[in-house]
Design a protein around this motif. Structure first.
Motif, PDB file in Angstrom:
ATOM      1  N   LYS A 146       0.812  -1.229   0.000  1.00 19.50           N
ATOM      2  CA  LYS A 146       0.000   0.000   0.000  1.00 19.50           C
ATOM      3  C   LYS A 146       0.839   1.270   0.000  1.00 19.50           C
ATOM      4  CE  LYS A 146      -2.190  -0.835   3.797  1.00 19.50           C
ATOM      5  NZ  LYS A 146      -1.595  -2.135   4.189  1.00 19.50           N
TER       6      LYS A 146
ATOM      7  N   THR B 218      -1.814   6.757   6.942  1.00 22.94           N
ATOM      8  CA  THR B 218      -2.538   6.735   8.223  1.00 22.94           C
ATOM      9  C   THR B 218      -1.934   5.724   9.193  1.00 22.94           C
ATOM     10  OG1 THR B 218      -4.222   5.108   7.543  1.00 22.94           O
ATOM     11  CG2 THR B 218      -4.682   7.439   7.092  1.00 22.94           C
TER      12      THR B 218
ATOM     13  N   TYR C 248      -0.870   5.888  13.525  1.00 20.68           N
ATOM     14  CA  TYR C 248      -1.074   4.924  14.611  1.00 20.68           C
ATOM     15  C   TYR C 248       0.269   4.438  15.160  1.00 20.68           C
ATOM     16  CZ  TYR C 248      -6.012   4.857  13.347  1.00 20.68           C
ATOM     17  OH  TYR C 248      -7.316   5.225  13.097  1.00 20.68           O
ATOM     18  N   ARG C 249       1.236   4.274  14.274  1.00 18.79           N
ATOM     19  CA  ARG C 249       2.568   3.852  14.709  1.00 18.79           C
ATOM     20  C   ARG C 249       3.209   4.912  15.617  1.00 18.79           C
ATOM     21  NH1 ARG C 249       5.250  -0.152  11.893  1.00 18.79           N
ATOM     22  NH2 ARG C 249       3.983  -1.162  10.280  1.00 18.79           N
TER      23      ARG C 249
ATOM     24  N   ARG D 242       9.094   2.128  12.736  1.00 19.13           N
ATOM     25  CA  ARG D 242       9.109   0.836  11.996  1.00 19.13           C
ATOM     26  C   ARG D 242       9.735  -0.282  12.825  1.00 19.13           C
ATOM     27  NH1 ARG D 242       5.476   1.992   8.164  1.00 19.13           N
ATOM     28  NH2 ARG D 242       5.669   4.241   7.923  1.00 19.13           N
TER      29      ARG D 242
ATOM     30  N   VAL E  15       1.178  -2.025  17.700  1.00 19.12           N
ATOM     31  CA  VAL E  15       0.344  -1.026  17.016  1.00 19.12           C
ATOM     32  C   VAL E  15      -1.105  -1.474  16.825  1.00 19.12           C
ATOM     33  CG1 VAL E  15       1.121  -1.723  14.683  1.00 19.12           C
ATOM     34  CG2 VAL E  15       0.264   0.598  15.055  1.00 19.12           C
TER      35      VAL E  15
ATOM     36  N   SER F 121      -4.261   0.697  18.116  1.00 22.21           N
ATOM     37  CA  SER F 121      -5.219   1.236  17.144  1.00 22.21           C
ATOM     38  C   SER F 121      -6.583   0.543  17.201  1.00 22.21           C
ATOM     39  CB  SER F 121      -4.633   1.174  15.737  1.00 22.21           C
ATOM     40  OG  SER F 121      -4.298  -0.139  15.400  1.00 22.21           O
TER      41      SER F 121
ATOM     42  N   ARG G 218      -9.220   5.831  17.645  1.00 17.54           N
ATOM     43  CA  ARG G 218      -9.549   5.864  16.222  1.00 17.54           C
ATOM     44  C   ARG G 218     -10.352   7.114  15.869  1.00 17.54           C
ATOM     45  NH1 ARG G 218      -7.779   1.551  13.904  1.00 17.54           N
ATOM     46  NH2 ARG G 218      -8.597   2.277  11.917  1.00 17.54           N
TER      47      ARG G 218
ATOM     48  N   GLY H 273      -4.442   2.775   4.378  1.00 15.59           N
ATOM     49  CA  GLY H 273      -4.784   2.347   5.732  1.00 15.59           C
ATOM     50  C   GLY H 273      -5.558   1.051   5.736  1.00 15.59           C
ATOM     51  N   ARG H 274      -6.501   0.966   6.685  1.00 13.04           N
ATOM     52  CA  ARG H 274      -7.304  -0.247   6.832  1.00 13.04           C
ATOM     53  C   ARG H 274      -8.798   0.041   6.668  1.00 13.04           C
ATOM     54  NH1 ARG H 274      -2.715  -0.985   7.278  1.00 13.04           N
ATOM     55  NH2 ARG H 274      -1.517  -2.673   8.218  1.00 13.04           N
TER      56      ARG H 274
ATOM     57  N   ILE I 216     -10.066   3.240   5.344  1.00 17.85           N
ATOM     58  CA  ILE I 216     -10.256   4.514   4.635  1.00 17.85           C
ATOM     59  C   ILE I 216     -11.542   4.453   3.795  1.00 17.85           C
ATOM     60  CG2 ILE I 216      -9.213   6.261   3.126  1.00 17.85           C
ATOM     61  CD1 ILE I 216      -7.615   5.650   5.731  1.00 17.85           C
TER      62      ILE I 216
ATOM     63  N   ARG J  69       8.562  -7.644   2.959  1.00 23.79           N
ATOM     64  CA  ARG J  69       9.045  -6.905   4.140  1.00 23.79           C
ATOM     65  C   ARG J  69      10.476  -7.317   4.484  1.00 23.79           C
ATOM     66  NH1 ARG J  69       4.885  -3.955   7.224  1.00 23.79           N
ATOM     67  NH2 ARG J  69       4.213  -2.723   5.460  1.00 23.79           N
TER      68      ARG J  69
ATOM     69  N   ARG K   2      -1.122  -9.427  13.028  1.00 23.76           N
ATOM     70  CA  ARG K   2      -1.701  -8.093  12.800  1.00 23.76           C
ATOM     71  C   ARG K   2      -2.961  -8.171  11.937  1.00 23.76           C
ATOM     72  NH1 ARG K   2       1.136  -3.468  10.490  1.00 23.76           N
ATOM     73  NH2 ARG K   2       2.968  -4.667   9.919  1.00 23.76           N
TER      74      ARG K   2
HETATM   75  O1  C5P Z   1      -0.064   0.459   7.340  1.00 21.54           O
HETATM   76  P1  C5P Z   1       0.791   0.018   8.492  1.00 21.54           P
HETATM   77  O2  C5P Z   1       1.211  -1.409   8.412  1.00 21.54           O
HETATM   78  O3  C5P Z   1       1.935   0.949   8.752  1.00 21.54           O
HETATM   79  O4  C5P Z   1      -0.187   0.162   9.757  1.00 21.54           O
HETATM   80  C1  C5P Z   1       0.225  -0.233  11.050  1.00 21.54           C
HETATM   81  C2  C5P Z   1      -0.971  -0.657  11.869  1.00 21.54           C
HETATM   82  O5  C5P Z   1      -1.788   0.490  12.170  1.00 21.54           O
HETATM   83  C3  C5P Z   1      -1.935  -1.651  11.245  1.00 21.54           C
HETATM   84  O6  C5P Z   1      -1.515  -2.995  11.435  1.00 21.54           O
HETATM   85  C4  C5P Z   1      -3.220  -1.371  11.994  1.00 21.54           C
HETATM   86  O7  C5P Z   1      -3.221  -2.018  13.245  1.00 21.54           O
HETATM   87  C5  C5P Z   1      -3.140   0.126  12.240  1.00 21.54           C
HETATM   88  N1  C5P Z   1      -3.901   0.907  11.267  1.00 21.54           N
HETATM   89  C6  C5P Z   1      -5.258   1.027  11.448  1.00 21.54           C
HETATM   90  N2  C5P Z   1      -5.991   1.821  10.620  1.00 21.54           N
HETATM   91  C7  C5P Z   1      -5.408   2.473   9.622  1.00 21.54           C
HETATM   92  C8  C5P Z   1      -4.015   2.345   9.383  1.00 21.54           C
HETATM   93  C9  C5P Z   1      -3.292   1.527  10.220  1.00 21.54           C
HETATM   94  O8  C5P Z   1      -5.817   0.429  12.363  1.00 21.54           O
HETATM   95  N3  C5P Z   1      -6.153   3.279   8.843  1.00 21.54           N
END
Ligand code: C5P
Length: 222
Positions: free
Chosen positions: A16, A34, A38-39, A90, A98, A102, A108, A128-129, A131, A156, A179
């Motif tokens: 992504k 996004t 959260y990170r 990271r 994370v 989140s 949220r 994101g997850r 959006i 990764r 995750r």
């Molecule tokens: O996209 P990335 O892997 O960096 O996101 C890290 C974590 O943040 C995801 O595994 C998820 O738990 C959370 N996240 C989320 N909603 C989003 C973006 C990320 O819950 N819009």
């Protein structure tokens, strides 16, 4: 609003962020990562020893966090209260905490508010997850990116090694699967394909093929 928004959702490691960056550059849109937000909160909690099981303390901590997503000559960077935390967010420890951080509704809601404020005033690509399902249900284009868990862990792993960072493939695969599980099963705004999202399985596609396909779709629609 008059701004154009592209939503790119999907599980961890589906490509992504790389794809969203390319698409945003090609279209001249702002890239909003996004997950980085959260990170950053997760990093702040780990540093301050805030218990990640405590929703109230976490949302209080968030109210003290000024999180900025910047793009400059150094690439895209993330600032926490003006400090560059691009690399720190990271870490394995952040990866492992994370999804819990989140999962909380109050966390949220505040993050989503910040994301909407950014997206409303600027043409943007958000990854994101949630959006397409929750943050921007009216986005002009919604993409759901997937790939097999093996392929996502492999990517990764390569990415870490290419940065000269230590990497354990089996650990990465286990963390990614964990995750995915937490992100898809949480009660509030879980990871889920929006009904009107276009799903792209990237397992056998190159980054540039995926980015080109999304850019073409965006041009058709806007
Ligand atoms: O996209 P990335 O892997 O960096 O996101 C890290 C974590 O943040 C995801 O595994 C998820 O738990 C959370 N996240 C989320 N909603 C989003 C973006 C990320 O819950 N819009």
């Amino acid at each position: 609003s008059d701004s154009v928004n592209i939503a790119i959702d999907g599980p961890a490691g589906a490509g992504k962020s790389t794809v969203a960056k390319l698409v945003s550059e090609e279209l001249g849109f702002l890239y909003i990562d996004t997950g980085a937000m959260y990170r950053t909160l997760t990093l702040a909690a780990l540093r301050k020893n805030v218990n990640t099981l405590n929703e109230i303390e976490l949302s209080h901590l968030l109210s003290t966090c000024h999180i900025q997503l910047l793009v400059d000559q150094k690439g895209s960077r993330v600032l926490l209260n003006e400090e560059d935390v691009t690399e720190d967010i990271r870490s394995t420890e952040v990866n492992q905490n994370v999804s819990l951080v989140s999962s909380y509704q109050s966390v949220r809601e505040e993050m989503v508010e910040r994301q909407r404020q950014l997206a409303i005033k600027t043409n943007s690509v958000l990854d994101g997850r949630d959006i397409g399902t929750y943050v921007l249900p009216n986005a002009q284009l919604k993409i759901f990116l997937t790939a097999s868990v093996t392929e996502r862990a492999r990517r990764r792993h390569e990415e870490q090694l290419s940065k000269g960072m230590p990497s354990d493939y089996e650990q990465l695969k286990a963390d990614i699967a964990k995750r995915d599980e937490l992100d898809s099963t949480r009660a509030f705004a879980p990871l889920k394909k929006a009904e009107d999202a276009i799903e792209i399985d990237t397992t056998t596609l190159s980054i540039s093929e995926v980015a080109q396909a999304i850019t073409d779709l965006a041009k058709e629609r806007t």
